[in-house]
Design an enzyme around this catalytic site. Structure first.
Site, short mmCIF file in Angstrom:
data_model
loop_
_atom_site.label_atom_id
_atom_site.label_comp_id
_atom_site.label_asym_id
_atom_site.label_seq_id
_atom_site.Cartn_x
_atom_site.Cartn_y
_atom_site.Cartn_z
CE LYS A 1 -74.88 -150.93 42.53
NZ LYS A 1 -73.99 -151.40 41.79
NE ARG B 1 -68.06 -151.72 36.88
CZ ARG B 1 -69.34 -152.26 37.69
NH1 ARG B 1 -70.30 -151.53 37.17
NH2 ARG B 1 -69.50 -153.22 38.42
CE1 TYR C 1 -96.97 -127.63 31.43
CE2 TYR C 1 -96.53 -129.48 32.74
CZ TYR C 1 -96.74 -128.14 32.59
OH TYR C 1 -96.57 -127.38 33.74
C1 LIG Z 1 -74.31 -152.69 42.29
C2 LIG Z 1 -73.34 -154.15 42.42
C3 LIG Z 1 -73.71 -155.14 42.69
C4 LIG Z 1 -75.43 -155.42 43.09
O1 LIG Z 1 -75.97 -155.68 41.88
P1 LIG Z 1 -77.57 -155.97 41.78
O2 LIG Z 1 -77.80 -156.35 40.12
O3 LIG Z 1 -78.07 -154.80 42.16
O4 LIG Z 1 -77.67 -157.19 42.58
C5 LIG Z 1 -73.11 -156.21 43.00
N1 LIG Z 1 -71.82 -155.86 42.81
C6 LIG Z 1 -71.26 -154.55 42.45
C7 LIG Z 1 -69.61 -154.37 42.22
C8 LIG Z 1 -72.05 -153.80 42.23
O5 LIG Z 1 -71.65 -152.54 41.44
#
Ligand SMILES: *Cc1c(COP(=O)(O)O)cnc(C)c1O
Length: 419
Positions: A90, A189, A314
């Protein structure tokens, strides 16, 4: 008609994503004829030539290490007792670049499929040539869902309405729809509330779904994760008693790999660790040896001598106490290098590390060289990467005071990715 329109519209909408455009310009999708950049050197994502490789431009870039991705996949599978991996890609593969990373990961034998959280990402992965199963862990409207399912994407049940959607899709496509039942065991969620899971499975059984798996996600809290796992197990027991096949169970993310050893189930579903970073507090814990799979790099654009009393950047947070040299790298917080890097981060270049001084601005980072002008203009620097423990993504996160997830996911989406 609507489906046809969706088929045409989805790729058009996705063309707005720079990474898709770059991938296409580079011929990654097999499509050629994209217009060249309006000015300047050729886009770095174009087919590499010897001279381009020897003389990269001064713009910052992200280097992807396919060997490290493959190593991490093998290491994660080993740590998971040989279980297959559903690789979470993702958010543009955690900032590394979905098209490039997705193709590398899916070729790893340990990886059974990829998981994304937007319809656009599922499409991008398909367009990049990913052929292993893709799980969309998000709601999609009927048109998107039909377009994606027609190309083999698996859907997850975000709420009860998923059963109706599956019914419509299976009628339209005249085939079973592969689905993963997303179970909400307490995250609140997305997913089917565990209390209504069996009722939902009864409805789903009449929808034309082919249940391939069931997933949940943990809140990653020591006291509550076991409660969630027990809720999952209760649903599995009741579903079994009612004759529902749930396919493969998966729950463990990167955190779970270290802390939920009793919840590795049939398949693990990590993201972060595949890219070579450790969940907070796990570096050096256990025997999982990961390799950062990317570098944030830039070349030195300017080297200058300061006199006592000269400040940099800055706010003049840094003022030289005596003669010293500084160098400027044309990369900053707009590229994803944390502003907080000034609180102890370093840049690695040609075997040495140099402290970041002054404020990190949108497009510039300044490092102190000391008494000698020990770097030259054009020399490469690594701001984040595997080259030294002090530029490791976890070290940058700790020193900059941000989450390691942010260090990866905030990498500039428009920076060129080089394999
Ligand atoms: C992001 C996500 C993961 C992976 O999480 P990590 O902490 O990056 O390993 C797994 N499952 C779901 C539903 C997620 O949203």
């Amino acid at each position: 008609m609507r489906a046809a329109a969706a088929l045409a519209a989805l790729p058009a909408a996705l063309a707005a994503f720079p990474s898709v455009r770059r991938a296409r310009a580079a011929g990654a999708t097999g499509r050629r004829g994209a217009s060249p950049p309006a000015f300047g050197p050729p886009a770095p994502a174009s087919p590499p030539t010897a001279s381009a490789a020897a003389r990269p431009p001064f713009d910052p870039w992200i280097e992807i290490d396919p060997g490290a991705l493959r190593h991490n996949a093998a290491e994660v599978a080993r740590a998971a007792g040989g279980r297959p991996i559903l690789a979470v890609v993702k958010n543009n593969a955690y900032g590394l670049g979905l098209a490039q990373v997705g193709r590398v990961l899916e070729r790893s034998a340990e990886v059974d499929g990829l998981a994304v959280v937007t319809a656009a990402a599922a499409w991008e992965a398909l367009e990049a040539g990913v052929t292993k199963p893709i799980l969309l862990m998000a709601r999609a409207d009927d048109e998107e869902a039909e377009t994606l399912v027609a190309r083999g994407v698996r859907l997850a049940t975000i709420d009860e309405a998923a059963a109706d959607q599956v019914t419509r899709l299976s009628r339209r496509l005249d085939r079973p729809i592969p689905v993963h039942v997303y179970l909400d065991t307490g995250m609140n969620r997305v997913g089917i509330a565990f209390r209504r899971a069996i009722a939902f499975l009864e409805v789903l059984a009449t929808s034309g779904a082919r249940v391939e798996g069931m997933l949940t996600d943990f809140t990653e809290t020591d006291d509550f994760d076991p409660v969630q796992l027990e809720r999952l197990r209760a649903v599995v027991r009741d579903a079994g008693a009612a004759g529902h096949d749930l396919g493969r169970l998966h729950a463990a993310s990167s955190h779970g790999l270290f802390f939920r050893r009793d919840a590795l189930l049939d398949m693990v579903r990590p993201g972060l660790v595949l890219y070579g970073a450790y969940p907070a507090g796990t570096m050096g814990r256990g025997d999982v040896a990961l390799r950062p799979a990317f570098r944030l790099k830039a070349r030195v654009a300017r080297v200058e001598r300061l006199e006592a009393g000269d400040g940099v950047s800055y706010g003049r947070n840094y003022v030289a106490t005596g003669p010293t040299w500084v160098a400027t790298l044309p990369v900053g917080h707009a590229d994803g290098y944390p502003r907080g890097s000034v609180n102890g981060c370093v840049v690695w270049s040609a075997g040495r590390t140099y402290p970041v001084v002054g404020a990190v601005s949108a497009s510039h980072t300044i490092i102190e060289l000391g008494a000698e002008p020990s770097v030259r203009v054009g020399q490469e620097g690594v701001l984040i990467g595997p080259d030294h423990p002090d530029v490791h993504p976890n070290a940058v996160a700790d020193r900059a005071g941000v989450s390691v997830y942010d260090v990866l996911m905030h990498l500039g989406a428009r920076l060129p990715r080089r394999i």
